[in-house]
Enzyme design. Structure first.
Site, PDB file in Angstrom:
ATOM      1  N   ARG A  32       0.819  -1.223   0.000  1.00 12.16           N
ATOM      2  CA  ARG A  32       0.000   0.000   0.000  1.00 12.16           C
ATOM      3  C   ARG A  32       0.855   1.277   0.000  1.00 12.16           C
ATOM      4  O   ARG A  32       0.504   2.251  -0.644  1.00 12.16           O
ATOM      5  CB  ARG A  32      -0.927   0.005   1.202  1.00 12.16           C
ATOM      6  CG  ARG A  32      -2.031  -1.049   1.057  1.00 12.16           C
ATOM      7  CD  ARG A  32      -2.993  -0.921   2.181  1.00 12.16           C
ATOM      8  NE  ARG A  32      -4.046  -1.912   2.089  1.00 12.16           N
ATOM      9  CZ  ARG A  32      -5.037  -2.001   2.957  1.00 12.16           C
ATOM     10  NH1 ARG A  32      -5.094  -1.156   3.969  1.00 12.16           N
ATOM     11  NH2 ARG A  32      -5.965  -2.916   2.814  1.00 12.16           N
ATOM     12  N   ASP A 136     -15.833   9.341   8.588  1.00  9.54           N
ATOM     13  CA  ASP A 136     -14.719   8.403   8.416  1.00  9.54           C
ATOM     14  C   ASP A 136     -13.440   9.214   8.554  1.00  9.54           C
ATOM     15  O   ASP A 136     -13.438  10.441   8.392  1.00  9.54           O
ATOM     16  CB  ASP A 136     -14.773   7.709   7.043  1.00  9.54           C
ATOM     17  CG  ASP A 136     -13.962   6.410   7.017  1.00  9.54           C
ATOM     18  OD1 ASP A 136     -14.574   5.326   7.084  1.00  9.54           O
ATOM     19  OD2 ASP A 136     -12.715   6.494   6.934  1.00  9.54           O
TER      20      ASP A 136
END
Ligand SMILES: C[S@@+](CC[C@H](N)C(=O)[O-])C[C@H]1O[C@@H](n2cnc3c(N)ncnc32)[C@H](O)[C@@H]1O
Length: 282
Positions: A32, A136
């Site tokens: 990632r 979020d």
């Protein structure tokens, strides 16, 4: 990625998000963050660690790269059934007109849109004041969520009547878009569950699904204690299928499959039509 690089990354992730990165996640972290290294033209992780340590703007890209955002419309469908079959009748029979719901790790928006689609037909008349807050940590997912645009593939499990009623699309397009009367029920905001929460509440339902799994017990305990304060005494807390409040909080009572109410809530009025399987006798 050296041992020291990984140690730096996992400490920074923990301090800024609460996310625990055990050794077994090293490969995931590597792949990632490699994308960020390429984008920034950095030659190794040691350079990246020093860059993120000294560049506050990079912190959000670092966090966005490390969050796991898997979600779906009507994921863990039993929660939406419970909402409609048990909670909606309770609200309709009560005196409260102000209803507040919080989707506290909303990812790309499928969860709050599923809540809105479940509730719209019951509370669209002006006497009701129903709002959904969807938050979020990750700014990329919030961007997707607020556009309300999804691939046709992502709605294959969505009941057809919801797609017909609440989504716009042309046959030529590969995408659908959530219609405006659903969008306007939801306010999307960035919020880190680890930091201060600017809202005052109280919320009638809090969804905190499939995010506690990334935290250690100490972080879970802190967050759940704050949810208790934010939740109305008659409220509900929904958590994810592999999560539990056992050994995390004694302030909640399990009343259904991963559905909790604050201890001491007044009696639940159970609708005769509710599917018995959704309820846990306790
Ligand atoms: C697996 S998704 C769950 C989405 C949705 N609740 C569901 O169950 O389908 C987890 C989400 O939690 C968010 N998250 C992780 N750490 C967080 C934090 N400290 N504060 C707020 N959100 C966080 C991630 O960005 C991600 O979008």
């Amino acid at each position: 990625m050296t041992k020291a690089d990984f140690e730096f990354i996992r400490n920074l992730a923990y301090d800024s998000t609460g996310i625990v990165l055990p050794e077994r996640k090293k490969h995931m972290v590597y792949s990632r963050l490699s994308r960020r290294l390429r984008q920034l033209n950095l030659k190794d992780f040691t350079q990246y660690c020093s860059y993120v340590a000294n560049t506050s703007d990079e912190r959000i890209n670092f966090i966005n790269a490390l969050t796991t955002n898997l979600t779906a419309f009507f994921r863990e469908e039993h929660h939406f059934k419970y909402l409609e079959q048990a909670i909606v009748p309770e609200w309709k029979n009560g005196n409260k007109k102000r209803l507040r719901i919080w989707s506290s790790a909303c990812s790309t928006g499928e969860e709050p849109y599923s809540i809105a689609m479940t509730l719209e037909k019951h509370f669209s008349s002006p006497q009701w004041d129903l709002k959904i807050l969807a938050t979020d940590l990750d700014t990329n997912v919030l961007q997707t969520a607020s556009t309300g645009r999804y691939s046709k593939e992502s709605i294959t499990n969505l009941p057809a009547h919801y797609a017909e009623k609440y989504m716009n699309s042309t046959s030529a397009s590969q995408h659908v878009e959530i219609c405006s009367n659903i969008k306007k029920m939801i306010h999307f905001k960035q919020l880190n569950l680890l930091e201060n929460w600017p809202m005052s509440g109280p919320f009638d339902v809090i969804f905190c699904r499939n995010v506690l799994i990334y935290f250690d017990n100490e972080t879970k305990q802190k967050i759940i204690a704050k949810f208790r304060k934010m939740l109305s005494p008659q409220g509900y807390l929904f958590i994810g299928h592999s999560e539990t409040l056992m050994n995390i909080s004694e302030e909640f009572k399990l009343i259904g499959q991963t559905i909790y109410r604050p201890l001491g809530y007044s009696d639940i009025k159970i609708n005769d039509n509710i599917n018995e399987n959704l309820l846990l006798k306790c």
